[in-house]
Design a protein around this motif. Sequence first.
Motif, PDB file in Angstrom:
ATOM      1  N   ARG A  88      22.793  38.677  65.003  1.00 35.09           N
ATOM      2  CA  ARG A  88      22.172  39.999  65.106  1.00 35.09           C
ATOM      3  C   ARG A  88      23.229  41.100  64.996  1.00 35.09           C
ATOM      4  O   ARG A  88      23.048  42.114  64.325  1.00 35.09           O
ATOM      5  CB  ARG A  88      21.437  40.095  66.462  1.00 35.09           C
ATOM      6  N   LEU A  89      24.377  40.859  65.633  1.00 36.47           N
ATOM      7  CA  LEU A  89      25.473  41.844  65.577  1.00 36.47           C
ATOM      8  C   LEU A  89      26.029  41.965  64.156  1.00 36.47           C
ATOM      9  O   LEU A  89      26.414  43.052  63.724  1.00 36.47           O
ATOM     10  CB  LEU A  89      26.578  41.447  66.566  1.00 36.47           C
ATOM     11  N   MET A  90      26.033  40.852  63.423  1.00 36.56           N
ATOM     12  CA  MET A  90      26.508  40.904  62.030  1.00 36.56           C
ATOM     13  C   MET A  90      25.573  41.763  61.179  1.00 36.56           C
ATOM     14  O   MET A  90      26.017  42.579  60.372  1.00 36.56           O
ATOM     15  CB  MET A  90      26.633  39.490  61.455  1.00 36.56           C
ATOM     16  N   TYR A  91      24.268  41.576  61.381  1.00 37.55           N
ATOM     17  CA  TYR A  91      23.314  42.413  60.632  1.00 37.55           C
ATOM     18  C   TYR A  91      23.531  43.889  60.964  1.00 37.55           C
ATOM     19  O   TYR A  91      23.517  44.740  60.082  1.00 37.55           O
ATOM     20  CB  TYR A  91      21.869  42.023  60.969  1.00 37.55           C
ATOM     21  N   LEU A 147      21.298  33.267  60.273  1.00 37.37           N
ATOM     22  CA  LEU A 147      21.303  33.939  61.574  1.00 37.37           C
ATOM     23  C   LEU A 147      21.855  35.351  61.461  1.00 37.37           C
ATOM     24  O   LEU A 147      21.500  36.235  62.231  1.00 37.37           O
ATOM     25  CB  LEU A 147      22.148  33.146  62.579  1.00 37.37           C
ATOM     26  N   GLY A 148      22.781  35.541  60.502  1.00 39.45           N
ATOM     27  CA  GLY A 148      23.371  36.863  60.342  1.00 39.45           C
ATOM     28  C   GLY A 148      24.074  36.955  59.006  1.00 39.45           C
ATOM     29  O   GLY A 148      24.468  35.930  58.435  1.00 39.45           O
ATOM     30  N   LEU A 150      27.950  49.810  58.225  1.00 37.05           N
ATOM     31  CA  LEU A 150      28.886  49.971  57.096  1.00 37.05           C
ATOM     32  C   LEU A 150      28.183  50.591  55.891  1.00 37.05           C
ATOM     33  O   LEU A 150      28.759  51.380  55.148  1.00 37.05           O
ATOM     34  CB  LEU A 150      29.472  48.604  56.712  1.00 37.05           C
ATOM     35  N   ARG A 151      26.921  50.248  55.740  1.00 31.47           N
ATOM     36  CA  ARG A 151      26.145  50.757  54.603  1.00 31.47           C
ATOM     37  C   ARG A 151      25.753  52.216  54.806  1.00 31.47           C
ATOM     38  O   ARG A 151      25.963  53.045  53.937  1.00 31.47           O
ATOM     39  CB  ARG A 151      24.886  49.878  54.447  1.00 31.47           C
ATOM     40  N   ASP A 152      25.217  52.526  55.987  1.00 32.51           N
ATOM     41  CA  ASP A 152      24.613  53.848  56.183  1.00 32.51           C
ATOM     42  C   ASP A 152      25.594  54.877  56.769  1.00 32.51           C
ATOM     43  O   ASP A 152      25.581  56.030  56.362  1.00 32.51           O
ATOM     44  CB  ASP A 152      23.396  53.743  57.116  1.00 32.51           C
ATOM     45  N   VAL A 159      22.978  40.688  51.021  1.00 32.49           N
ATOM     46  CA  VAL A 159      22.596  40.648  52.437  1.00 32.49           C
ATOM     47  C   VAL A 159      21.072  40.618  52.565  1.00 32.49           C
ATOM     48  O   VAL A 159      20.514  39.906  53.407  1.00 32.49           O
ATOM     49  CB  VAL A 159      23.200  41.854  53.207  1.00 32.49           C
ATOM     50  N   GLU A 160      20.394  41.363  51.697  1.00 33.30           N
ATOM     51  CA  GLU A 160      18.934  41.398  51.747  1.00 33.30           C
ATOM     52  C   GLU A 160      18.327  40.012  51.477  1.00 33.30           C
ATOM     53  O   GLU A 160      17.404  39.587  52.166  1.00 33.30           O
ATOM     54  CB  GLU A 160      18.432  42.389  50.709  1.00 33.30           C
TER      55      GLU A 160
END
Length: 393
Positions: free
Chosen positions: A299-302, A334-335, A308-310, A323-324
């Motif tokens: 979850r933390l990786m997501y 999981l991430g 980083l993206r936004d 990633v999508e």
Amino acid sequence: MIDAAALRQAFRDVYGLQDGAPRLFRAPGRVNLIGEHTDYNEGFVLPMAIDRETCVAARPRADRVVRIFSVNLNEHAEFDLDQPGERERGLWLDYVEGVAQALERRGVRLGGADLALSSDVPVGAGLSSSAALEVSAGLALASVSGREVDPVELALAGQEAEHTYVGAKVGIMDQFIAALGRAGHALLIDCRTLETQAIPVDTTDTLVAICDTRVKHELSASEYNTRRAECEEGVELLRRAGLTDIRALRDVSEADLEHYGRALPEVVGRRCRHVVSENARTLDASAALREGRLEEMGRLMYSSHESLRDDYEVSCAELDQMVEIATSLAGATLGARMTGGGFGGCTVNLVRRDALDIFRETITREYTDATGRTPNIYVSEAGEGAGEVTSDE
Ligand code: ADP
Ligand code: MG
């Protein structure tokens, strides 16, 4: 893994064996699990060494000349330790001469050597083939000169090579994990104090998969420098707004930023929010990994990717796509997040071992359909840091 026997043979073909057989030294590439763009903000990173490496065969010479052959490039180069070459030539030799000169500046007196190197770390993919080259070559040169070199010194010499010879103001993460990685562990590095904690990576049910987008956008070097400057500006403005005792974004808590962040221009505010939240995520992820809470780690990786993206704006369409697709495989992944500097390169994914085939197939098919490029997918255990290769296995 590099075939040691083949490298020894390449060395023999280039230099002959009349002066004795070479010794072999290696250093790994790396993937950063979490903690992106935090190193130059004196924060935390959590990389692990991967099972791809650069291997250097080395034999001492009586003079101060270093000759070097790259099997990958089929190219020879040489330099004289007493006549430092020009800097920032844009050659691969910059990395090798740079680390040699940096070691000497740090008091590690070197002799000349003949070197042959071979690597299976993909070049320019964000898995740090450059640190693998600096650290393996530095270790080889020091060792055949009869010098013991502390791994921390070796890492710092590699970083200095990038700063002075290559002209890239990189943080310390890549060289540190290449020099100090531990098999089966990720390394939580405090980039201010250089303290490390080895965190076991439990691969019983879950594996680390790296997906290479096969793109590298030209933007990355200039945007990297812009981000560094924006972070410095953030620190300066936060100081003026009342956080007088901060030295780097590392010193800013999420609560501080909430309160004092109103003084920041919108863009700088988002850059700071990424760094501050990423530091917190990296510490949380280390705890989750250590305690086997891999769902939480994922979850933390997501959320790292979203930030980083936004907020930091260093992703790109291909990384987001990768990633999508991983996210859509909820039962398998999981991430997932981009890893490395951004604007291309790789994603890092936590994938259930029993769903690895599905993950591979789906990523390959859907990413190729979406972008017209075939991704490379590497699955790696956490490998060992630099050292001498003592067998031909
Ligand atoms: P990354 O570290 O992400 O792979 P960099 O641009 O930092 O990408 O470093 C890649 C450079 O390192 C290459 O362009 C080359 O100059 C050098 N390099 C890496 N591996 C080798 C090798 N096996 N032989 C010669 N040069 C290499
Ligand atoms: Mg590099």
